[in-house]
Motif scaffolding. Structure first.
Motif, PDB file in Angstrom:
ATOM      1  N   TYR A 287      -2.139 -26.503  16.982  1.00  0.00           N
ATOM      2  CA  TYR A 287      -2.847 -27.604  16.328  1.00  0.00           C
ATOM      3  C   TYR A 287      -3.832 -28.266  17.289  1.00  0.00           C
ATOM      4  N   ARG A 288      -3.426 -28.319  18.572  1.00  0.00           N
ATOM      5  CA  ARG A 288      -4.374 -28.840  19.571  1.00  0.00           C
ATOM      6  C   ARG A 288      -5.650 -27.990  19.594  1.00  0.00           C
ATOM      7  N   ALA A 289      -5.462 -26.678  19.601  1.00  0.00           N
ATOM      8  CA  ALA A 289      -6.626 -25.782  19.621  1.00  0.00           C
ATOM      9  C   ALA A 289      -7.463 -25.964  18.360  1.00  0.00           C
ATOM     10  N   TYR A 290      -6.780 -26.161  17.229  1.00  0.00           N
ATOM     11  CA  TYR A 290      -7.487 -26.431  15.974  1.00  0.00           C
ATOM     12  C   TYR A 290      -8.329 -27.697  16.084  1.00  0.00           C
ATOM     13  N   LEU A 291      -7.765 -28.752  16.668  1.00  0.00           N
ATOM     14  CA  LEU A 291      -8.515 -30.006  16.761  1.00  0.00           C
ATOM     15  C   LEU A 291      -9.731 -29.856  17.670  1.00  0.00           C
ATOM     16  N   LEU A 292      -9.584 -29.139  18.781  1.00  0.00           N
ATOM     17  CA  LEU A 292     -10.745 -28.925  19.645  1.00  0.00           C
ATOM     18  C   LEU A 292     -11.807 -28.090  18.937  1.00  0.00           C
ATOM     19  N   ALA A 293     -11.364 -27.143  18.149  1.00  0.00           N
ATOM     20  CA  ALA A 293     -12.322 -26.350  17.362  1.00  0.00           C
ATOM     21  C   ALA A 293     -13.023 -27.234  16.327  1.00  0.00           C
ATOM     22  N   GLN A 294     -12.262 -28.185  15.757  1.00  0.00           N
ATOM     23  CA  GLN A 294     -12.877 -29.130  14.802  1.00  0.00           C
ATOM     24  C   GLN A 294     -13.966 -29.957  15.480  1.00  0.00           C
ATOM     25  N   PHE A 295     -13.654 -30.410  16.696  1.00  0.00           N
ATOM     26  CA  PHE A 295     -14.615 -31.197  17.471  1.00  0.00           C
ATOM     27  C   PHE A 295     -15.919 -30.412  17.605  1.00  0.00           C
TER      28      PHE A 295
END
Lengths: 417, 417
Positions: A287-295
């Motif tokens: 989920y952390r990686a997902y959030l950075l990808a969202q950024f």
């Protein structure tokens, strides 16, 4: 009658005569009313009738979070209404439809969003929304480009600017709570026990205090476009397919980078909160990686759409085609776009940094962090967000888009460990 | 009655009942009226009575320079009046006293300045005014600082900004004539025969066109303070001792650097015009040196006074003392001042460069150049101003204050020789 706050009991009698409601949800006799406002400022009712439901949002003459000791003008509903109308015109379908506006009652009747949830609650739960980043990149580009002198003439721009200048009471909240209070011992501040060792050096950082005031100066004096003014993950309602932007009552003319940076900061707040929510260390890595990808995706979609509009809708008073395309220098317009986007990014990172600070040190905190019940688990998450914000704000002029993910991961690994 | 333009014949009958006039200059029966407007926009009457004289300035519903084919709203008198009031409060004695304002007639009765002359005429004649640079540095610092968020709270600032947003018709003139027209083949442009060889490469300079649009963007969207809006050497009336700033009808919220840069550009226009006025080559060397010293002194006085106000009157919403002095970091406020002044200088040089161009390539030229009757003597003066403006605008980010004099002297020696 003058203004009077609605209650679930009084609402059917007071609004039951409005065709905008009865035509949509059925006669008032069958209405059920629930007050659901969990925001900081207003009353929010869901009114359900035999044929459907609507939301009724009404401003209160004070700040709900603080109480009637802090008065706040009712005309913020007027600005919210006008912002909703402009957002609907500039990015169709991305804000709830308005069915009725009553200026005296400071009241807006609008679409009931269902089965939408507040984005921030999904971030706390670790739930992904596959379209959100693209929708938000597009919304930011369309609302900000089309509300600026890149798309508008000087007369229309300055007339609209004058209208929103009157929303100074809400701007005043932003000016104090976002840009100043976090950086000294202000009365309304609060923070998690355990953070003190991080706060003193942060407040001692002269470059950071200057950066925060430079961003305040930009917020006050860079009237580039109509900004939402409060665009965080609590101002988005999402489903698996849809994204709706709500609550633009802080709308005012401000810098292109303001909404962009504030929203990106809230993605990072979500990122740094994950270690307080995961069942075991590393459980939320995905989920952390997902959030950075969202950024990254929000910025990439924003920049791409801004560029598309730059090429196709640059009909305002700035960077006129007569000076570039019509003069045989289409590439010159591309060069100017690069510089404009670089300026927006730099401002956005300044706003991103101060938002990370004020949500941890100021009055208005975020559920991402507040939902971490144990202060001993919460403060390290917050300390990392503070440090990341400090670096991002101070180094914004030299920061590349691709730098942020690595920076944030490094802070996550190394601070408060 | 509605608005009607005054004439020398109708003026005594129409204004003879005003105590603001009769109490000052005596009864209307003894008035002599002369229309003396040589500006681009308005009627100006000197009304002399048995006890004294006043000036009556009345807006026309069109641009006088162009004719009634170019309408212009009468409310510019309203903005001029409001700017005069603010300037008088912010730098006492530097603008003419207002005795009467009639909004419907777009008419201001004010002090008759005598024995003042327009500064520009002195520059053409080679006449020095020993106090002008200091007066202007102080006026710029006081009017711009005290009209900004450095001195004002957010509510007062935004309310005043909204008032002046309505002056968009005059801003529109600046936006088109200053920032865009000079850089393409616009309809209203005109230039001296002989300059073509300099114009084509100037318009082909992509970095310059982008710089000009960046300055236009700043003019439109950087609402830092109330600017005079048209501060050139034709807007100053001077004696050996006194300096009076007139004609602020273009007043609007804009960047700190706007008035500063426009005024400095007009000193440089005077400088480059000298070789067209001197009886023999080098005869005006002393006056050239004087003008360059004026350039430096205006900036030095501005920066010194701005710093003094920064330290003593920084009571607005920006760079609050609570974050610097009260936090034990007075030096931090000094560091922030350096950055703010650097930003103002950079903007000022951008505006300086475009002003040098538009006064030679656009619609509104200056007497400094126009008074050079022989086009063969005029165009080399103008070519040098064009080249200097191009370098100053494009290199503004890297240009030190001390660089300008050397640059200008080098251009004077080497261009069009």
């Amino acid at each position: 009658m003058g203004y009077a706050a609605l209650t679930p009991d009084s609402l059917p009698a007071r609004l039951g005569g409005l065709e905008a409601l009865t035509g949509r949800i059925g006669p008032a006799a069958g209405w059920k009313v629930a007050e659901v406002g969990d925001g900081n400022l207003n009353l929010v009712f869901i009114v359900t009738g035999e044929a459907g439901a609507v939301v009724v949002k009404q401003a209160l003459p004070y700040i709900r979070l603080v109480g009637d000791s802090w008065p706040l003008p009712l005309n913020r509903a007027f600005f919210e209404y006008h912002a909703l109308v402009r957002h609907a015109a500039r990015d169709a379908g991305r804000v709830p439809e308005v069915f009725h506006f009553d200026e005296e009652q400071a009241l807006i009747v609008m679409r009931y969003l269902s089965p939408h949830v507040i984005l921030r609650k999904s971030v706390v739960r670790g739930v992904q929304h596959g379209h959100m980043a693209r929708h938000m990149g597009l919304f930011l580009a369309r609302s900000l480009f089309r509300g600026s002198g890149l798309a508008m003439g000087g007369k229309a721009l300055r007339e609209d600017m004058a209208l929103f200048c009157a929303n100074h009471a809400l701007a005043d909240i932003t000016e104090n709570l976002v840009f100043s209070d976090p950086y000294f011992d202000a009365r309304l501040n609060r923070h998690t026990a355990g953070l003190d060792g991080f706060i003193a050096p942060l407040r001692a950082d002269r470059a950071l205090r200057i950066a925060a005031q430079e961003m305040k100066h930009a917020f006050v004096a860079k009237a580039e476009t109509l900004v939402h003014g409060d665009l965080h993950s609590g101002s988005l309602m999402v489903t698996a397919e849809d994204t709706q932007v709500i609550d633009p009552e802080f709308a005012i003319y401000g810098p292109f980078g303001f909404d962009v940076g504030m929203f990106l900061a809230n993605i990072l707040l979500g990122y740094f909160s994950q270690s307080g929510h995961e069942a075991a260390s590393g459980a939320r890595d995905g989920y952390r990686a997902y959030l950075l990808a969202q950024f990254s995706e929000v910025w990439a979609e924003f920049a791409a759409e801004f560029g598309r509009l730059w090429r196709s809708e640059r009909t305002g008073l700035l960077y006129e085609r007569s000076l570039f395309q019509d003069a045989g220098d289409a590439a010159g317009a591309e060069a100017a776009l690069v510089a404009v986007l670089r300026g927006i990014w730099t401002d956005a990172m300044g706003f991103c940094g101060v938002e990370l600070h004020r949500r941890i040190l100021g009055l208005a905190h975020v559920e991402d962090m507040e939902a971490i019940a144990d202060p001993a688990r919460r403060w390290p998450c917050e300390a990392r967000a503070l440090e990341a914000g400090r670096i991002i704000a101070v180094m914004r002029h030299g920061l590349a888009v691709g730098d942020v993910a690595a920076l944030v991961q490094d802070v996550e690994r190394s601070v408060a460990r």
